[in-house]
Design an enzyme around this catalytic site. Structure first.
Site, short mmCIF file in Angstrom:
data_model
loop_
_atom_site.label_atom_id
_atom_site.label_comp_id
_atom_site.label_asym_id
_atom_site.label_seq_id
_atom_site.Cartn_x
_atom_site.Cartn_y
_atom_site.Cartn_z
N GLU B 55 0.83 -1.32 0.03
CA GLU B 55 0.03 -0.03 -0.05
C GLU B 55 0.95 1.17 0.00
OE1 GLU B 55 -2.70 0.21 3.40
OE2 GLU B 55 -3.23 2.21 2.91
N ASP B 66 -4.75 10.06 9.29
CA ASP B 66 -3.45 9.58 9.82
C ASP B 66 -3.01 10.01 11.25
OD1 ASP B 66 -2.51 7.81 7.78
OD2 ASP B 66 -2.83 9.44 6.42
#
Lengths: 426, 277
Positions: B55, B66
């Site tokens: 990924e 995030d």
């Protein structure tokens, strides 16, 4: 009377989202969708529930001090081509700005949903103060995210929020301003959504925020439209308001959307000048894209990375704008112009000296726009300006700009701000 | 066209591993950290150490899904001048290491590049598809068309808060696998995973997903083994980025990354799998 000839289908005032033309939507992590759906459903119910509406009206009346008055400012207007300039005095609201209108509604909604904790982002601190205030009133835990840069610029509001019992978390990522405060608040929300409601401060963000915050701020224009009719005997030629995310502007514009003879002018933060690249004039100089959950205009580079904005006004220092503004700009129902820091500060001083009113620097952008519009339109024009907030929080910034601090005689501009940091801890 | 008629690089790999009796290890690294060649070298090293699917993250200025570790790496990558179009050459090189490469990207960079153009260039580079943390299927009309046209996987995310209806619609819109967020939150290492992760995987399968992989917070070999016992894949991010962040040199970072990857890969291989229904 002017409404009777229009069909409901032509009304611009009924747009509820998720889309305003090609703008809006919900570009957020899946984890937030359930909470956004819940908020949407509850607000749709609340806004037609007489009990909710009466409670909100009672708070407006007995807590905020609504209706806010209008004030005609002839000595100021003498510098604006002699046009009649009328201020909608949101600065006189409890907590000092229009932000309380939205926050009281969302706090009531938080109680209805049964959540116990609220979070908010804040730039100038006005929305943070309003949220901390409502949290105290409604006994909710409150956390406010504020860019570290803004905690310095708006130290007084940081102190106010803490006095009201809120936790203020300085955000140290990215540009350390409003954009990054929103990122951090979204991260908190994704993590704590089961107990927490995000009291979003402006008409940006994912659906239902743009439509919901708009509905809660509409009262500004609804009141002002009637007040101007009562005072002048006709509608204003222009309604002017500053635009960062755009909640005070949408709030005053909305009651006039179906009055095509009324020009709606949003004043964006031109910073050092749009040509310098150091500004926050999103509609003037940006392009469509996705930021913070909605498709709208934003300041972005060739890769779609958000460009950091710049403005003397923390409340306008944001590289995005609410999707309904992008829509109104795209159909040319509203126009958007940049006002530089220097223009805004000139208007700030002029209102202080001629009318004895210290405006928020955000609102001073609208005042500067009104000066230009008055000169363009001449003495017969009637200009309604949303004075969205008061300038107490900006006294240090303005004192530094104009060099009026005794401790630093003759110091102009950034150097004088250094003196602020010593008093920044609380 | 029906999604069923399109070959999925990721699904093929997951099915192959499933046939071999184990789940996949899916490893995240951001493009451009510590720099573009360094990130490519790190991703290849990660494949060689046991990652089955890569990924590759496109750095973005406002990564709201995030946590601090990935934010930090991405901020460095952007400051170092990484460009969105760098992703295509990187995908091409990493794919040669033998693992399907999914690109993880927030939506604005793709929208700005042009959705169809991005899909076309990613397919030409040999990429497998996209993982889109801030794009839900409801808003993905253009991407669904483009991913069908260019034969790419589209990995959408489900969360513990997703309603059964949304589990079904998201599963139906996904190709490759459905990404189940183990917990409510952002990326980052966690000592315990949400207890709801295995239930979410079961619910997502029941809602129609053929393959479900679990991410968010997986950082230790024993967590990887646990997730691998019930999911089709284990997605690890921050725990792989950390050695690169903490090392003084790229070589030391890659050495650390290799050690962490190998331990996670051993964890995945050690899992006792529950019977799939």
């Amino acid at each position: 009377m002017e409404q009777s000839s229009k069909s409901a289908r032509e009304s611009l005032a009924t747009g509820a989202g998720p889309y305003f033309g090609e703008f809006g939507g919900r570009f957020v992590p899946e984890a937030l969708i359930a909470a956004l759906d819940e908020l949407d459903t509850e607000f749709q119910k609340a806004k037609v529930d007489p009990e909710f509406l009466e409670e909100l009206a009672r708070l407006h009346r007995t807590y905020t001090g609504r209706p806010s008055i209008i004030t005609e400012v002839p000595r100021f207007a003498a510098h604006a081509g002699g046009a009649r300039i009328i201020l909608k005095r949101e600065d006189l609201n409890h907590t000092g700005s229009h932000k309380i209108n939205n926050v009281l509604g969302q706090a009531l909604l938080t109680k209805r949903i049964g959540k116990t904790r609220v979070i908010a982002e804040t730039g100038a601190g006005q929305h943070g103060v309003a949220t901390a205030t409502a949290a105290a009133l409604f006994d909710l835990e409150c956390v406010v995210y504020m860019g570290e840069e803004d905690t310095r610029r708006q130290a007084l509001n940081v102190a106010r929020m803490r006095l009201l019992g809120a936790e203020v978390i300085p955000v140290t990522t990215g540009s350390r301003t409003l954009k990054d405060a929103i990122n951090e608040a979204l991260r908190d929300w994704v993590t704590n959504v089961e107990t927490t409601n995000y009291v979003f401060g402006t008409v940006a963000g994912p659906h239902p925020f743009p439509g919901m915050v708009r509905d809660l701020q509409r009262i500004i224009g609804v009141e002002a439209r009637q007040q101007v009719l009562d005072l002048v005997g006709r509608l204003p030629d222009v309604v002017a308001a500053c635009v960062g995310g755009g909640s005070n502007a949408i709030g005053i514009f909305h009651a006039f959307l179906d009055d095509p003879e009324v020009r709606l002018v949003g004043l964006e933060a031109g910073g050092d000048g749009v040509e310098t690249g150091r500004h926050a004039a999103t509609i003037t100089a940006g392009s469509p894209g996705v930021l913070h959950g909605a498709r709208s205009f934003l300041l972005q580079d060739d890769d779609g990375q958000t460009i950091e904005s710049h403005s003397i006004s923390a409340g306008l220092d944001y590289p995005g704008v609410g999707p309904e503004h992008s829509f109104l700009a795209s159909i040319h129902r509203a126009e958007y112009r940049p006002i530089t820091d220097a223009q805004a500060m000139d208007a700030f001083r002029l209102l202080c000296r001629t009318e004895g009113i210290i405006p928020a620097i955000e609102s001073a952008h609208a005042l500067a726009g009104a000066i230009d519009l008055g000169r363009e339109l001449g003495p017969d024009a009637v200009i309604l300006v949303n004075l969205s907030g008061r300038g107490d929080k900006d006294v240090e910034t303005a004192a530094a700009w104009f060099g009026v601090l005794d401790a630093e005689p003759g110091v102009v501009g950034q150097d004088a701000v250094v003196g602020q940091e010593a008093g920044d801890t609380l | 066209m029906s999604a069923l008629t399109i070959q999925s690089k990721t699904a093929d790999r997951l099915d192959e591993l499933n046939g071999a009796g184990r789940a996949a290890l899916i490893g995240y690294l951001p493009l451009g950290f510590p720099d573009v060649p360094g990130s490519i070298a790190a991703a290849i090293a990660m494949v060689e150490a046991g990652v089955d699917v890569v990924e590759l993250g496109v750095p973005y200025s406002d990564p709201v899904m995030d946590g601090p570790i990935i934010q930090n790496a991405v901020e460095h990558a952007l400051a170092g001048g990484v460009r969105v179009h760098d992703v295509f050459a990187a995908v091409e090189q990493i794919a040669q290491a033998g693992a399907p490469v999914l690109v993880m990207t927030y939506w604005n960079p793709v929208m700005h590049y042009g959705v169809d153009a991005f899909a076309r260039d990613l397919a030409a580079a040999g990429g497998a598809g996209l993982i889109t943390p801030d794009l839900i299927p409801d808003e993905a009309g253009e991407w669904i068309v483009a991913s069908d046209a260019h034969g790419l996987d589209r990995v959408f995310i489900v969360a513990p808060s997703s309603t059964p209806r949304r589990l079904a619609s998201t599963s139906a819109a996904s190709r490759g696998f459905v990404y189940a967020a183990s917990t409510m939150g952002v990326t980052g290492e966690r000592t315990t995973l949400g207890a709801r992760a295995s239930a979410l995987v079961a619910d997502t399968r029941a809602a129609g997903a053929a393959r479900v992989c679990v991410g968010l917070g997986v950082s230790r070999p024993e967590q990887a083994a646990d997730v691998a016992s019930y999911a089709d894949g284990v997605i690890v991010g921050s725990a792989l980025v950390r050695p690169l962040l903490e090392a003084d040199t790229l070589a030391a970072g890659i050495a650390g990354l290799t050690t962490v990857t190998a331990a996670l890969a051993a964890g995945v291989r050690s899992a006792e799998r529950t019977i799939r229904t």
